[in-house]
Scaffold this motif. Sequence first.
Motif, PDB file in Angstrom:
ATOM      1  N   GLU A 146       0.836  -1.212   0.000  1.00 45.34           N
ATOM      2  CA  GLU A 146       0.000   0.000   0.000  1.00 45.34           C
ATOM      3  C   GLU A 146       0.868   1.259   0.000  1.00 45.34           C
ATOM      4  N   PRO A 147       1.656   1.467  -1.056  1.00 43.80           N
ATOM      5  CA  PRO A 147       2.570   2.625  -1.061  1.00 43.80           C
ATOM      6  C   PRO A 147       1.854   3.966  -0.947  1.00 43.80           C
ATOM      7  N   GLU A 148       0.627   4.056  -1.485  1.00 47.51           N
ATOM      8  CA  GLU A 148      -0.098   5.326  -1.398  1.00 47.51           C
ATOM      9  C   GLU A 148      -0.430   5.649   0.062  1.00 47.51           C
ATOM     10  N   GLN A 149      -0.882   4.644   0.806  1.00 52.14           N
ATOM     11  CA  GLN A 149      -1.243   4.887   2.203  1.00 52.14           C
ATOM     12  C   GLN A 149      -0.003   5.161   3.056  1.00 52.14           C
ATOM     13  N   ILE A 150       1.110   4.540   2.697  1.00 53.79           N
ATOM     14  CA  ILE A 150       2.370   4.829   3.401  1.00 53.79           C
ATOM     15  C   ILE A 150       2.781   6.271   3.119  1.00 53.79           C
ATOM     16  N   SER A 151       2.638   6.697   1.867  1.00 51.56           N
ATOM     17  CA  SER A 151       2.954   8.090   1.520  1.00 51.56           C
ATOM     18  C   SER A 151       2.075   9.055   2.307  1.00 51.56           C
ATOM     19  N   GLU A 152       0.794   8.723   2.454  1.00 45.91           N
ATOM     20  CA  GLU A 152      -0.109   9.563   3.251  1.00 45.91           C
ATOM     21  C   GLU A 152       0.342   9.630   4.709  1.00 45.91           C
ATOM     22  N   ALA A 153       0.747   8.485   5.262  1.00 50.64           N
ATOM     23  CA  ALA A 153       1.220   8.456   6.654  1.00 50.64           C
ATOM     24  C   ALA A 153       2.473   9.317   6.802  1.00 50.64           C
TER      25      ALA A 153
END
Length: 158
Positions: free
Chosen positions: A133-140
Amino acid sequence: VTRVLQSSIAETFYSAIDRVPQKFNRLRFAVAQIAAPTIAAVVAGFPKMERLQFHTAMLLDTPLPSFVGYFDELTDHSEFEAQERLQKLQGQVVIGSMDIITPKSQSEAICEKWNNCELKVIDGSGHMVILEEPEQISEALDEIISAAAISNHQDLSA
């Protein structure tokens, strides 16, 4: 797990891998041909099977000496040695809701020791949440960087 990794049986196993890595590689691939379909059948409900297959392929591509080095690190590593430094920082512990490798309780224990953090559980993700989930990691990461920037700005204004 640490006790097993520090046992004399494990030490003998590590030494054998160092002496004859090619034989152990062949054994590893033979076991994977049986274990991979079995594991796939057991976790058939895993919502992102292609990611599970990607993880398996990545593990099989990892050289055996890397595994041995990783197991050595597991026996010596303590997340809590960074506790004093982490108390000064705001952060997040990010885990996947379907992680079958690391128990959620381990992440909760880290959060208990690190007062200035938030536990973020990413639904449907497994152990390799950064790859899954790279997008959610980027958001975090964006949340943490934004919070740090605001805090830094407030400190400079004071």
